[in-house]
Design a protein around this motif. Structure first.
Motif, short mmCIF file in Angstrom:
data_model
loop_
_atom_site.label_atom_id
_atom_site.label_comp_id
_atom_site.label_asym_id
_atom_site.label_seq_id
_atom_site.Cartn_x
_atom_site.Cartn_y
_atom_site.Cartn_z
N LYS B 3 0.97 -0.91 -0.36
CA LYS B 3 0.37 0.48 -0.13
C LYS B 3 1.05 1.39 -0.26
O LYS B 3 0.33 2.07 -0.46
CB LYS B 3 -1.23 0.00 1.15
CG LYS B 3 -2.29 -0.74 1.08
CD LYS B 3 -3.10 0.07 1.58
CE LYS B 3 -4.65 -1.01 1.85
NZ LYS B 3 -5.42 -2.34 2.06
N GLU B 102 -1.57 4.12 -3.72
CA GLU B 102 -2.58 4.50 -4.85
C GLU B 102 -2.05 6.08 -5.13
O GLU B 102 -2.62 6.48 -6.67
CB GLU B 102 -3.44 4.18 -3.34
CG GLU B 102 -5.09 4.35 -4.04
CD GLU B 102 -6.34 4.86 -3.42
OE1 GLU B 102 -6.19 4.26 -2.17
OE2 GLU B 102 -7.21 5.33 -3.45
N GLU B 105 -0.15 5.72 -8.00
CA GLU B 105 -1.01 5.68 -9.24
C GLU B 105 -1.47 6.33 -9.93
O GLU B 105 -1.74 6.80 -11.01
CB GLU B 105 -1.41 4.30 -9.16
CG GLU B 105 -2.16 3.95 -10.66
CD GLU B 105 -2.48 2.42 -10.37
OE1 GLU B 105 -2.24 1.69 -9.69
OE2 GLU B 105 -2.66 2.27 -11.80
N ARG B 106 -2.10 7.77 -9.04
CA ARG B 106 -2.94 7.87 -9.97
C ARG B 106 -1.92 9.49 -10.45
O ARG B 106 -2.45 9.89 -11.01
CB ARG B 106 -3.34 9.43 -9.25
CG ARG B 106 -5.24 8.98 -8.56
CD ARG B 106 -5.46 9.47 -7.62
NE ARG B 106 -5.31 10.06 -6.17
CZ ARG B 106 -5.55 9.08 -4.97
NH1 ARG B 106 -6.20 8.62 -5.31
NH2 ARG B 106 -5.01 9.84 -3.86
#
Lengths: 59, 334, 356
Positions: B3, B102, B105-106
Motif C-alpha cells: 500500500k 494509490e 498511481e494517480r
C-alpha cells in the motif's frame, strides 16, 4: 494598514458568518455587529466583520 | 501490491521491478519505452529543442491536477514556447518512503493522460526511494526533446516596439489554487489550476504566422515576472492595460482578501505571446477555438520608451509601474 | 447592491477627476494616514493627476512600518529560543529585525505560521495542544478587535497554550503629533469604521481638517475632490466620504470588546519615538496571555540601521527618494528600513510604482 473587503453574508450561526466576496468564501466572525442577517453586506478585515455596508442615502 | 512505497522498492531488486511494472509501465507503455539502459530514438529534423525541469509541489494533488500532470505540462510547454513540437520525455522520480501507492498511481495515470494530450512519448525513466523526511512526498524531474519547425525562432530577446502582447487565458489560477491548498487560510473559492499542455495552442498560432517574436509560459512568478524578463532581455518597455487582463472573478476575490497581485501568481497553462500588431487579432481568434486558451486576450503593447520597465494604465487613466517581482508571495492583511 | 453603487459612482468619478485636475486653489499638504491608502494611491497613479501645488505625504499608518525593531527581535527570540509556533500576518514575515527577519528564523527551523485572521491563530492553538502558540498582534483600531476576539476564543476554549505578543497602536495621538506637517488628513476609513468620527470632529476645532475615505478608486477620487473643494473655501473642515461603511458612532461592539481586554499604554513608534498613551496592552487580568510576560522575554536592544531615514519619511519630513539608501542598499528584495519592507510602506510604494 487595513485591507478590507466588502462581502455578502451567505449564512449565519453562533456569531460566525460565511461570507462571499466575488466567489471567495470564508467563515468570519460577525459577533461585533448587531442585527446582521444573510444577504447583508459587510466590510471584512482580518477575519471579522468590522462594519455593515449600507446603501448611500443621497440621490 | 504494497500500500505504500518502501525503501525496498528503491533497492533495485524484485520489489523495484514490481513497482515499475505495476505503476509506471502500466501507464507509460509505448514502443519506445524498453527495459534497456537507454531509449534509441530517431528524429526527422535538423534542429531539436531540449529542456529539463524539476517539480516539487505541496500538496501533490490539487484541484485541477497533480504533480504528475504538472511535470508533463511544464516540460512540453517549455518546448512549445520555442516553437518545438514535443516528442519525447524522460521522467525521474524521487519518492519518499511511506508514500501512498494509490496516490503514486494517480500521479502516473495523470502523466499518461497528459502525455497523450500533448502528443509526447515517455521513453525513459528512473525511480529512487528516499528515507522518510528526506523529500516531501514525491519529486519528479522531466526532460524533453522537441522538433523545431523550419523558420520559427522565438526568443525572449526578440520583442520589438509595436508588438502586441497576448496572454492565452485568465491568469493566476494555479498559484492561487496551491496557496489555498497549502496555507491554512480557511478560504474556499472555486479556483482550479490552469495546468494544461499548450503545444496545440502554439501550433495553431504558428499556422497564422511564423513571425511570432516571443512565446513564454508564465509559470513561477506569473505573467508579471515574464513581462519583466522580456522587457529586460529585449531592452524594450511594456505598456499594459489593467482592464484588459483576464482574471477570473473568484481569483480577484481572493486576491482582494489577501492583498495579492494576480499578475504575480503562478500559472501552469498560460502563454505570454509577443507578435507584430497586425497578427494580434487573428492569433487571439485561433486561440479562442482551443480549450486552454479560450480566454486569450490582447493585454498590452511593446514601447520604445522606458526600456526594462512594465507600465500599467490604471482605471483612472494614469500610468504606474507594475511593482517589480518581489520574491515569496505573502498575504497582506494589516 | 455593490454593483449598483459602483456604476453610479463611475459617472461621478469622471467628473471628480476633472475637478481634481483643474484645482487652482492654494497649495495644500494632504497626508494619507493609512498604508492601504498609500498603496492604492500609488497603484492608481493618483499623484500623476494632481496639480503641482497639491502634495501628498504618506503617513505613519502602516503597522509594519511603525513596529520597532525590538518587536521583531522578540518574535524571533520566541521562535528560536523558546520554540514557540509564531502565528503572524504575512506582512511581518520579511521585516528585518536587528539580525534577520522571521523568514530567516523560519530557515533556521523556527515555526512560522501565516494566518489570515487572529482567530485562525487561536484555532491553531486549540488544534495543537502540544505546541505553544504566539500570535503577533500588531495593527491599529481596525485590527485590534480581531486580536481581542482571538484571546476571547482561546479563553473560552479553556486552553493555556495561546498568547499574544502585543504591539497594537491607536491613531489619535499620532494625528496630533503630526498635525504641523499637514494641512488635511485623509483619514483611514477602516479605523473610523471602528472608532467613529468624534476625534476627527474634535480635530476640526483645533484647526485640523480631514475627510474619511474608503479604498476603491472611486472612494479615493471622491475624497480627494472633496478635500480640494473644501480647502479652497478656506475654513477648517471635516467630511465623512465613506458613509456607507463609517457611521458617526463607529462600531460600539468592537470598542466594548477592546475595552474589556486591552488598555492604553505608552508605546514606541519606529521613527517617531515613544508617544504616550498610543499603545495597547492586555489588561492585568489577562496578562497570562501576554507572551512577553509568559516567556519572560528579555529586553532587546533593537538597533535600527543608522543611515536609514524611515523615521523622517514617516513624519513626512523627507521623501523616500531623498534617503541615501533608497533604491541602492535598500530595496524591496533587501529592505533596510521598515518602510521598504512593508508593501504598504512609503519607500516600497515609491520604489515599486516607480514614482518619478
Amino acid at each position: 494598514m487595513c485591507v478590507g473587503l466588502p462581502a455578502k453574508i451567505l449564512t449565519m450561526k453562533d456569531g460566525m458568518a460565511v461570507v462571499d466576496a466575488h466567489g471567495a468564501k470564508r467563515e468570519i466572525s460577525a459577533e461585533l455587529i448587531e442585527d446582521l442577517e444573510p444577504g447583508d453586506y459587510v466590510m471584512v478585515h482580518a477575519g471579522i466583520a468590522i462594519a455593515k455596508i449600507t446603501e448611500e442615502e443621497d440621490d | 501490491m504494497d500500500k505504500t512505497v518502501t525503501l525496498a522498492h528503491g533497492a533495485g531488486g524484485k520489489q523495484t521491478n514490481e513497482l515499475i511494472d505495476q505503476v509506471f509501465k502500466k501507464h507509460f507503455s509505448n514502443p519506445d519505452l524498453t527495459s534497456d539502459d537507454a531509449a534509441v530514438l530517431s528524429l526527422d529534423t535538423e534542429k531539436i529543442a531540449f529542456t529539463t525541469d524539476g517539480f516539487i509541489v505541496s500538496p501533490q494533488e490539487f484541484p485541477g491536477g497533480n504533480i504528475g500532470k504538472l511535470s508533463i505540462c511544464g516540460t512540453v510547454n517549455d518546448l512549445a514556447c520555442m516553437g518545438a513540437r514535443p516528442r519525447y520525455l524522460s521522467c525521474a522520480f524521487v519518492i519518499e518512503e511511506g508514500y501512498s501507492m494509490e496516490k503514486l498511481e494517480r500521479i502516473a495515470s495523470a502523466m499518461e493522460k497528459t502525455a497523450a494530450e500533448a502528443g509526447v512519448r515517455i521513453v525513459a525513466g528512473d525511480t529512487k526511494v528516499a528515507g522518510k523526511g528526506q523529500v516531501d512526498g514525491v519529486f519528479i524531474t522531466t526532460t524533453g526533446i522537441g522538433t523545431l519547425q523550419e523558420g520559427v525562432r522565438t526568443s525572449g530577446f526578440s520583442a520589438r516596439p509595436g508588438d502586441a502582447i497576448i496572454v492565452s487565458g485568465d491568469i493566476g489560477r494555479h498559484g492561487l489554487t496551491i496557496l489555498l491548498a497549502r496555507e491554512d487560510l480557511g478560504i474556499d473559492a472555486e479556483v482550479t489550476s490552469d495546468c494544461a499542455p499548450l503545444w496545440e495552442c502554439v501550433e495553431s498560432m504558428l499556422g497564422v504566422t511564423q513571425d511570432i517574436h516571443v512565446i513564454r509560459d508564465a509559470t513561477r512568478g506569473g505573467v508579471g515576472t515574464v513581462l519583466y524578463e522580456i522587457a529586460e532581455q529585449s531592452g524594450v518597455g511594456i505598456l499594459l492595460d489593467r482592464a484588459k487582463i483576464p482574471v477570473q472573478e473568484s481569483v480577484q476575490g481572493v486576491c482582494g482578501m489577501l492583498g495579492l497581485e494576480p499578475l504575480y501568481l503562478a500559472c501552469e497553462g498560460r502563454l505570454v505571446v509577443f507578435a507584430p500588431r497586425q497578427y494580434a487579432e487573428k492569433l487571439v481568434e485561433v486561440l479562442h477555438t482551443l480549450k486552454p486558451s479560450a480566454q486569450a486576450a490582447i493585454i498590452g503593447e511593446v514601447t520604445e520608451d522606458q526600456p526594462g520597465r512594465v507600465v500599467v494604465t490604471t482605471e483612472i487613466g494614469a500610468q504606474t509601474l507594475l511593482p517589480p517581482p518581489g520574491g515569496e508571495l505573502l498575504p497582506r492583511i494589516c | 447592491m455593490i454593483d449598483r453603487i459602483m456604476s453610479k459612482r463611475d459617472k461621478q468619478k469622471a467628473e471628480e477627476l476633472n475637478e481634481i485636475r483643474s484645482y487652482d486653489g492654494p497649495p495644500v499638504r494632504i497626508m494619507e494616514v493609512c498604508g492601504t491608502h498609500t498603496h492604492e494611491i500609488f497603484k492608481l497613479g493618483v499623484r500623476q493627476i494632481l496639480p503641482p501645488q497639491v502634495t501628498l505625504i504618506s503617513g505613519p499608518g502602516c503597522p509594519v512600518c511603525v513596529t520597532p525593531v525590538d518587536y521583531i527581535d522578540k518574535a524571533i527570540y520566541l521562535a528560536l529560543e523558546k520554540q514557540v509556533t509564531i502565528c503572524t500576518f504575512g506582512d511581518l514575515v520579511r521585516v528585518p529585525g536587528s539580525q534577520g527577519s522571521l523568514a530567516n528564523a523560519r530557515a533556521k527551523g523556527g515555526k512560522i505560521q501565516i494566518v489570515y485572521s487572529p482567530l485562525d491563530a487561536a484555532d491553531y492553538a486549540v488544534e495543537h495542544p502540544e505546541e505553544e502558540v504566539v500570535f503577533l498582534s500588531v495593527g491599529f483600531e481596525t485590527t485590534t478587535p480581531a486580536s481581542c476576539l482571538a484571546a476571547k476564543r482561546a479563553r473560552e476554549a479553556g486552553i493555556s497554550n495561546f498568547s499574544l505578543l502585543v504591539a497594537n497602536k491607536t491613531m489619535p495621538s499620532a494625528y496630533r503629533a503630526l498635525k504641523d506637517s499637514v494641512d488635511v488628513y485623509l483619514y483611514p476609513g477602516h479605523v473610523n469604521a471602528i472608532m467613529g468620527t468624534d476625534t476627527c470632529r474634535e480635530l476640526v476645532q483645533e484647526g485640523v481638517s480631514g475627510v474619511v475615505a474608503g479604498f476603491t478608486a472611486e472612494d479615493i477620487i471622491h475624497a480627494m475632490a472633496t478635500i480640494l473643494k473644501r480647502y479652497a473655501q478656506g475654513e477648517p473642515f471635516f467630511e465623512n466620504c465613506y458613509e456607507q461603511v463609517v457611521k458617526p458612532d463607529g462600531s460600539p461592539g468592537a470598542r466594548k470588546l477592546m475595552e474589556r481586554w486591552m488598555e492604553a499604554c505608552d508605546t514606541e513608534w519606529r521613527g517617531l519615538g515613544v508617544i504616550p498613551g498610543s499603545g495597547m496592552r492586555l489588561k492585568e487580568e489577562f496578562r497570562d496571555m501576554d507572551a512577553e510576560i509568559k516567556f519572560a522575554v528579555p529586553k532587546m536592544q533593537g538597533s535600527a540601521p543608522t543611515a536609514c531615514r524611515c523615521g523622517e519619511v514617516l513624519q513626512g519630513k523627507c521623501l523616500p527618494t531623498e534617503c541615501g539608501l533608497f533604491g541602492k542598499a535598500c530595496n524591496p528584495l533587501h529592505p533596510v528600513g521598515a518602510c521598504m519592507v512593508s508593501g504598504e510602506g512609503a519607500c516600497s510604494a515609491y520604489y515599486n510604482y516607480g514614482s518619478r
